[in-house]
Design an enzyme around this catalytic site. Structure first.
Site, mmCIF file in Angstrom:
data_model
loop_
_atom_site.group_PDB
_atom_site.id
_atom_site.type_symbol
_atom_site.label_atom_id
_atom_site.label_comp_id
_atom_site.label_asym_id
_atom_site.label_seq_id
_atom_site.Cartn_x
_atom_site.Cartn_y
_atom_site.Cartn_z
ATOM 1 N N LYS A 158 5.491 44.849 17.823
ATOM 2 C CA LYS A 158 6.586 44.341 16.991
ATOM 3 C C LYS A 158 6.916 45.381 15.922
ATOM 4 C CE LYS A 158 5.537 39.632 18.350
ATOM 5 N NZ LYS A 158 5.080 38.284 17.967
ATOM 6 N N ARG A 175 3.212 47.120 24.276
ATOM 7 C CA ARG A 175 2.930 45.686 24.293
ATOM 8 C C ARG A 175 1.425 45.505 24.340
ATOM 9 N NH1 ARG A 175 7.618 43.526 24.525
ATOM 10 N NH2 ARG A 175 6.752 41.485 24.139
ATOM 11 N N TYR A 201 -11.261 51.138 35.630
ATOM 12 C CA TYR A 201 -11.945 49.908 35.206
ATOM 13 C C TYR A 201 -12.930 50.275 34.125
ATOM 14 C CZ TYR A 201 -10.840 45.417 37.109
ATOM 15 O OH TYR A 201 -10.239 44.211 37.322
ATOM 16 N N ASP A 252 -2.778 36.014 11.080
ATOM 17 C CA ASP A 252 -2.105 36.513 12.284
ATOM 18 C C ASP A 252 -0.888 37.311 11.808
ATOM 19 O OD1 ASP A 252 -0.568 36.959 14.519
ATOM 20 O OD2 ASP A 252 -0.710 34.907 15.298
ATOM 21 N N THR A 254 -0.221 41.672 17.147
ATOM 22 C CA THR A 254 0.346 42.374 18.292
ATOM 23 C C THR A 254 0.558 43.832 17.861
ATOM 24 O OG1 THR A 254 2.588 41.902 17.557
ATOM 25 C CG2 THR A 254 1.632 40.373 19.138
ATOM 26 N N GLU A 270 -14.780 47.658 32.004
ATOM 27 C CA GLU A 270 -15.310 46.450 31.380
ATOM 28 C C GLU A 270 -16.435 46.812 30.428
ATOM 29 O OE1 GLU A 270 -16.432 43.584 34.342
ATOM 30 O OE2 GLU A 270 -14.358 42.993 34.712
HETATM 31 C C1 LIG Z 1 4.449 37.324 18.699
HETATM 32 C C2 LIG Z 1 3.376 36.511 18.089
HETATM 33 C C3 LIG Z 1 2.233 36.162 18.820
HETATM 34 C C4 LIG Z 1 2.108 36.338 20.320
HETATM 35 O O1 LIG Z 1 2.198 37.574 20.814
HETATM 36 P P1 LIG Z 1 2.407 37.780 22.405
HETATM 37 O O2 LIG Z 1 2.092 39.222 22.580
HETATM 38 O O3 LIG Z 1 3.808 37.401 22.681
HETATM 39 O O4 LIG Z 1 1.431 36.906 23.112
HETATM 40 C C5 LIG Z 1 1.233 35.483 18.158
HETATM 41 N N1 LIG Z 1 1.344 35.156 16.860
HETATM 42 C C6 LIG Z 1 2.424 35.462 16.125
HETATM 43 C C7 LIG Z 1 2.494 35.071 14.689
HETATM 44 C C8 LIG Z 1 3.487 36.142 16.728
HETATM 45 O O5 LIG Z 1 4.570 36.421 16.002
#
Ligand SMILES: *Cc1c(COP(=O)(O)O)cnc(C)c1O
Length: 411
Positions: A226, A232, A51, A197, A223, A53
């Site tokens: 990807k 993840r 933990y 994003d 993220t 936090e």
């Molecule tokens: C994949 C994605 C997310 C969300 O990611 P998660 O890990 O699935 O919650 C947010 N914004 C964009 C543009 C994405 O492609």
């Protein structure tokens, strides 16, 4: 996994099956990848026992000296990789990172602008079924009906009319490069916060195959699993001036204890992405996508926006008289894993769609190059043109398995 095998045969068996399935199929899901063994080792480490936090050196629990060092390492590497002033590596997922970003900068009911979900935006960018659409007031922008590309004049006009407090750029199904400078100018003109994003193409940014928004954006969320090819998870970056706001929003604002085992794996992922090989990897992802796109177009499929400049291809299946749902299913039977996707102004409902989204990050990790992409393009076309021909699908499946066997996911 000898311990798992002994303790829980059921989970062990299923994991073995999944491994074999991942090995034997062609993964063209644009948001997926194969994390390295090093990343997986860190994810499966003793840090799952902790933990922590708070933040390094300011924890609410004792016993975090090594955890602190690991999180600091992850932060420093992230900043270096993306040229960011500040990085928060604690968000559990992309959606949680976006919730935290909203929490840091918006009040409930505030207006913000994002790309319409049906045009390639993400759920968290204002969909009515998501917190972003329920608790805030989204005013979506769209891509141009004719070019299917972002039209920055249209976006500017819409922003001037709507006066949103925040504007998001960065999407889930958009094959072209975003002009971050144009978004900065629009945000400055209307006094909006600029949020990028970069979840989908963060690996391309890290590898220099896509421009970085770091110079322009007030907030960057991404993220890590990807194109970036890590565990993840997610992170938020921002200029130093916004650091406190972001950190407070993530913890204690939205999350409790951070997943330090994932943070260790993020550190490993950033280290890998800082190596010269990753530059070559990012460039190859885009090369592969272009070759695959050209092959599909040469066989009569229509590319949304006319081309790809990234890791991702959106094809309109309409010329072949097949829906996204049918194509996805037929391809799956042939060992080719993709996902159906709405195309801009899609006449079909979201559960059916007229499009298919394909991406090359995972196959590129396996070592596949232009020659394989051409071959895969031909296989895809064969299946799409004969979705009900079981014998053909079986033959294609054999071919995909043969191809996969030459490119093992874990040696
Ligand atoms: C994949 C994605 C997310 C969300 O990611 P998660 O890990 O699935 O919650 C947010 N914004 C964009 C543009 C994405 O492609």
């Amino acid at each position: 996994m000898s311990y798992l095998k002994q303790t829980d045969g059921a989970v062990y068996e299923l994991l073995q099956k999944e491994l074999e399935y991942q090995q034997k199929t062609l993964r063209l899901i644009a948001s997926e990848n194969y994390a390295s063994r090093a990343v997986m080792e860190a994810t499966g480490s003793v840090l799952t026992n902790k933990y922590a936090e708070g933040y390094p050196k300011k924890r609410y629990y004792a016993g975090n000296q090594y955890v602190d060092e690991i999180e600091i390492l992850a932060i420093e590497r992230a900043k270096k990789l993306f040229g960011a002033g500040h990085a928060n590596v604690q968000p559990h997922a992309g959606a949680s990172a976006n919730i935290a970003a909203f929490y840091a900068f918006l009040e409930i009911g505030d207006k913000f602008m994002g790309l319409d979900l049906a045009n390639g935006g993400h759920l968290t960018h204002g969909s009515p079924v998501n917190f972003s659409g329920k608790w805030f007031r989204p005013c979506a922008y769209t891509v141009d009906r004719k070019t299917e590309a972002l039209d920055y004049n249209q976006i500017r006009k819409r922003a001037l009319e709507e006066k949103p407090k925040l504007i998001i750029c960065g999407y889930t199904a958009y094959p072209l490069i975003i002009d971050f400078k144009a978004f900065r100018e629009i945000c400055d003109e209307v006094g909006a916060i600029m949020m990028a994003d970069i979840s989908h193409f963060a690996g391309l940014v890290a590898g220099g195959a896509y421009p970085s928004p770091a110079k322009y954006a007030d907030i960057i969320t991404t993220t890590t699993h990807k194109t970036l090819r890590g565990p993840r998870g997610a992170m938020i970056m921002c200029p130093e001036a916004n650091a406190q706001k972001i950190d407070k929003a993530v913890f204690p604002g939205m999350q409790g204890g951070p997943l330090e085992h994932c943070i260790a794996a993020k550190a490993v992922c950033f280290h890998e992405a800082l190596q010269p090989e990753f530059k070559a990897y990012a460039a190859q992802i885009v090369k592969n996508a272009k070759v695959l796109a050209d092959e599909l177009a040469a066989h009569g499929l229509r590319l949304v926006a006319g081309k790809t400049e990234t890791h991702l291809i959106l094809v309109d299946l309409t010329p072949k008289g097949i829906t996204g749902k049918e194509a996805q299913l037929a391809l799956e039977e042939a060992g080719i894993i993709s996902n159906r996707n709405a195309i801009p102004y899609d006449p079909r409902p979201p559960f059916v769609t007229s499009g298919l989204r394909l991406g090359t990050p995972a196959l590129t990790t396996r070592g596949m190059k232009e020659g394989e992409m051409k071959h895969i393009g031909q296989l895809i076309v064969k299946v799409i043109e004969n979705p009900n021909d079981s014998e053909l699908k079986l033959r294609v499946r054999k071919e995909t398995e043969e191809l996969c066997s030459r490119f093992p996911i874990y040696k």
